[in-house]
Motif scaffolding. Sequence first.
Motif, PDB file in Angstrom:
ATOM      1  N   UNK A 292      41.168  -0.994 123.808  1.00 49.00           N
ATOM      2  CA  UNK A 292      41.589  -0.617 122.627  1.00 49.00           C
ATOM      3  C   UNK A 292      40.182  -0.239 121.464  1.00 49.00           C
ATOM      4  N   UNK A 293      40.619   0.995 120.888  1.00 42.36           N
ATOM      5  CA  UNK A 293      39.513   1.425 119.970  1.00 42.36           C
ATOM      6  C   UNK A 293      40.044   1.123 118.638  1.00 42.36           C
ATOM      7  N   UNK A 294      39.536   0.505 117.752  1.00 45.18           N
ATOM      8  CA  UNK A 294      39.716   0.146 116.544  1.00 45.18           C
ATOM      9  C   UNK A 294      39.427   1.217 115.160  1.00 45.18           C
ATOM     10  N   UNK A 295      40.318   1.470 114.393  1.00 41.58           N
ATOM     11  CA  UNK A 295      40.097   2.552 113.268  1.00 41.58           C
ATOM     12  C   UNK A 295      39.569   1.744 112.122  1.00 41.58           C
ATOM     13  N   UNK A 296      39.325   0.369 112.029  1.00 43.28           N
ATOM     14  CA  UNK A 296      38.775  -0.342 110.799  1.00 43.28           C
ATOM     15  C   UNK A 296      37.018  -0.086 111.032  1.00 43.28           C
ATOM     16  N   UNK A 297      36.600   0.914 110.008  1.00 42.48           N
ATOM     17  CA  UNK A 297      35.093   1.044 109.878  1.00 42.48           C
ATOM     18  C   UNK A 297      34.908   1.839 109.078  1.00 42.48           C
TER      19      UNK A 297
END
Length: 314
Positions: A292-297
């Motif tokens: 899973x790659x997170x877009x929170x950044x």
Amino acid sequence: GRVKATEVFVSDGAKCDIARLQMMFGQGLTAAVQDPSYPAYVDTTVLMGNTGTYQESNSQYQNISYLPCSKDNDFFPDLSGKDRVDVIFFCSPNNPTGAAATRSQLEELVEYCRKNGTILVYDAAYASYIADAETYPRSIYDIDGAEEVAIEVNSFSKYAGFTGVRLGWTVVPEALKYADGSPVAKDFNRVMCTCFNGASNVVQAGGLACLTAEGIQAMSDTVDFYKENAQILKTTFQDLGFEVYGGENAPYVWLSFPGRKSWDVFSEILEKTDIVVTPGSGFGPAGEGYVRASAFGHRENILEATERFRKLFG
């Protein structure tokens, strides 16, 4: 108008309320979870003593029903012929796959619960990321009859960055009753009053600010920003030839690595790019072979990450 103020329990977040709901349900229940899904559903079931031992052979705990959600079933479990369970934990949009359940799928889920006397714990923590609410309902109470079977948990964590501040709510409808006709809300009120002193005034003031016109716009802008990040990540992986899911109605991109172990992929990406992704197997056995790659950044960090991914996999 669908939910009364008296049915809403303000809390310190969805994760904490999931644990309190488990306390309310007590020991001796049978539970089902999406697979893959947020680990708190399984882990709190284990902590309550409602599972058997962990089985290395299939990466599952005994006495809990794992409902596989994969590309083959459009990330929605096949409920036909499933044995009855007391509680189903369901998250839409899903963490980690990013898949949002359609209206017809949620109608099927509610009907299963009605027929089987099952309580649905519906986690709507990512509901604000849904663009088309007619196709993908943001609340389980958009489904007729859901108030008779469903508890909905939610949070400001993913809407307004309250992850560490801690503020959320749980809806327990008056119409939701046990088999003997007694109200579930009465028991949850007892648990909340016994185990929780309430969200602080400071935090609640922040929540109220989020609900002003200015606050709602700020939350919407924040969600849109993270959805743009998700699209940047998804497009990058698609350009690199990967099989990619999510990233549309959720801040997560679900990336397939067929034939490989999730932890091996995690290690390779960390060692070669200094980027942390989350091994899919941590969300359940059906997550094996994914990360899973997170877009929170921050945007600059997302863009830097895509350049590193292109160098590694290009």
